[in-house]
Design an enzyme around this catalytic site. Sequence first.
Site, PDB file in Angstrom:
ATOM      1  N   HIS A  22      71.729 -43.051  61.277  1.00 41.95           N
ATOM      2  CA  HIS A  22      72.810 -43.927  61.738  1.00 41.95           C
ATOM      3  C   HIS A  22      72.181 -45.159  62.378  1.00 41.95           C
ATOM      4  CE1 HIS A  22      76.141 -40.577  62.073  1.00 41.95           C
ATOM      5  NE2 HIS A  22      75.982 -41.037  60.853  1.00 41.95           N
ATOM      6  N   HIS A  78      82.348 -37.222  50.509  1.00 40.61           N
ATOM      7  CA  HIS A  78      82.274 -38.124  51.674  1.00 40.61           C
ATOM      8  C   HIS A  78      81.445 -39.326  51.240  1.00 40.61           C
ATOM      9  CE1 HIS A  78      81.553 -39.574  55.668  1.00 40.61           C
ATOM     10  NE2 HIS A  78      80.419 -38.958  55.897  1.00 40.61           N
ATOM     11  N   GLU A  80      80.046 -41.852  53.012  1.00 42.06           N
ATOM     12  CA  GLU A  80      79.067 -42.505  53.897  1.00 42.06           C
ATOM     13  C   GLU A  80      77.758 -42.728  53.116  1.00 42.06           C
ATOM     14  OE1 GLU A  80      78.681 -40.700  57.763  1.00 42.06           O
ATOM     15  OE2 GLU A  80      77.244 -42.219  58.423  1.00 42.06           O
ATOM     16  N   ASP A  82      74.677 -42.267  53.366  1.00 42.44           N
ATOM     17  CA  ASP A  82      73.624 -41.251  53.196  1.00 42.44           C
ATOM     18  C   ASP A  82      73.942 -40.292  52.062  1.00 42.44           C
ATOM     19  OD1 ASP A  82      75.660 -40.542  55.092  1.00 42.44           O
ATOM     20  OD2 ASP A  82      74.506 -38.773  55.655  1.00 42.44           O
ATOM     21  N   HIS A 144      83.655 -35.883  59.404  1.00 41.60           N
ATOM     22  CA  HIS A 144      83.867 -36.743  60.541  1.00 41.60           C
ATOM     23  C   HIS A 144      84.329 -38.150  60.170  1.00 41.60           C
ATOM     24  CE1 HIS A 144      79.884 -39.094  60.345  1.00 41.60           C
ATOM     25  NE2 HIS A 144      79.936 -38.359  59.259  1.00 41.60           N
ATOM     26  N   ASP A 163      79.102 -32.857  55.405  1.00 40.37           N
ATOM     27  CA  ASP A 163      78.439 -32.927  56.716  1.00 40.37           C
ATOM     28  C   ASP A 163      78.665 -31.676  57.571  1.00 40.37           C
ATOM     29  OD1 ASP A 163      77.116 -35.399  56.596  1.00 40.37           O
ATOM     30  OD2 ASP A 163      78.910 -36.508  57.142  1.00 40.37           O
ATOM     31  N   TYR A 191      73.295 -31.568  65.810  1.00 36.10           N
ATOM     32  CA  TYR A 191      74.158 -32.223  64.824  1.00 36.10           C
ATOM     33  C   TYR A 191      75.617 -32.159  65.285  1.00 36.10           C
ATOM     34  CZ  TYR A 191      75.535 -33.560  60.069  1.00 36.10           C
ATOM     35  OH  TYR A 191      76.035 -34.212  58.980  1.00 36.10           O
ATOM     36  N   HIS A 224      73.377 -31.752  54.443  1.00 41.88           N
ATOM     37  CA  HIS A 224      72.111 -31.955  55.157  1.00 41.88           C
ATOM     38  C   HIS A 224      71.550 -30.596  55.560  1.00 41.88           C
ATOM     39  CE1 HIS A 224      72.802 -36.265  55.714  1.00 41.88           C
ATOM     40  NE2 HIS A 224      73.974 -36.017  56.246  1.00 41.88           N
TER      41      HIS A 224
HETATM   42 FE1  FEO Z   1      78.772 -38.573  57.447  1.00 45.83          FE
HETATM   43 FE2  FEO Z   1      75.888 -37.240  56.301  1.00 45.83          FE
HETATM   44  O1  FEO Z   1      77.211 -38.523  56.445  1.00 45.83           O
END
Ligand code: FEO
Length: 393
Positions: A22, A78, A80, A82, A144, A163, A191, A224
């Site tokens: 982030h 998701h 995002e 990553d 999230h 996530d 996390y 992850h």
């Molecule tokens: Fe909310 Fe691993 O990205």
Amino acid sequence: MIEIKKNIYWVGIKDWSLRKFHGHELSTHRGSTYNSYVIKDGKTVLVDLVWNPYKEEFAKILEKEVGLRNIDCIIINHAEPDHGGSLEYIMSMIPDTPIYCTKNGADIIKKHFHKDWNFKIVKTGDTLNIGEYELIFVEMQMLHWPDSMLTYVKGANVAMSNDAFGQHYSAQGFFNDEVDTCELYQEAMKYYANILSPFSPLIKKKIEQIRGLNLPIDMIAPSHGVIWRENPMQIVDKYYEWAQDYNEGNVVIVYDTMYESTRAMAEAIGEGLLKNGIKYKLFNASVTDHSDLITEMFKAKGIIVGSCTVNNNYLRTIGAVLEEIKSHKFKGKVAAAFGSFGWSGEAPKLITQRLQEAGLKVVEEPIQFKYVPTEEELRQCVEFGDRFSKSMQ
Ligand code: FEO
């Protein structure tokens, strides 16, 4: 590719050397992984992608192991970067491939890439038959991001949770039973504390909803870290516990100091806590990793914050700590403030106000002493800690 279940493969990237995530917000002492999955069934399905810096390596893996043109559809749980960052690169090679995502997911993807690909919008309960297996989609809004979603592979009993239930943890193994359990839980809790704790009330409800669906779950495959294969529901049970005003009964004393007077007060307060058997951890905010500190505050029942006064205010590191306490919406914790001062002495009172604004219950009036505390004043700090620990009980 690693086969994690019959015809279901991990095709991710292990980012061993990642130390910040982030931007520079979050520390990742043990790296991270971007877990992408391929299901080779009647249809070949790609579930989630990897971060943009790894797009070429990822595309090569897909080309070698699957053949990009053999991919029938992409699921974006998701968007995002990553996970979705490499989407434009992959789509440049297979531009007509349908992308299954939530409505919010499509909106977010369009805002990132400014492309109008072949979106297939799904919502909770929608299904997609891919051959032997069937995919069931479960929206996980604000867990999230607004687009977050879980894809359940019916038949394989695998929940691809993105996530949720993840860890920034790059280990040799791929499964929870192959890695050091202590390391795994350190990272899983960090996390949760740093990324998910502001959404705890939603997480509690979502877990209750998912349990209510009575889906058999053999494996939880997050985006992850390692995959929960051995007793996968253990992490769901942990999340349920963490989502309910979690604490381990101890105190975090976090302070910053210019000439060690506030530090001396912090140590004396700790001595007072111990009188009643309350364990504490002491952190100088200016030399402590803030992501680790958030985890420690998440675990604490009490948070005592100290700063000397400078320019009618607290030190800037304490300002950052107070902002973090507020933004993480910690519940059910008690708090107090302290600090040394030279002439004006506003810091402890201002800290107290910030703690109250953050929703913590302040159980002691702020304590402060001028310049260097005397032995008698340090004794009063011990009494302050003693009273604080009694109010916790
Ligand atoms: Fe909310 Fe691993 O990205």
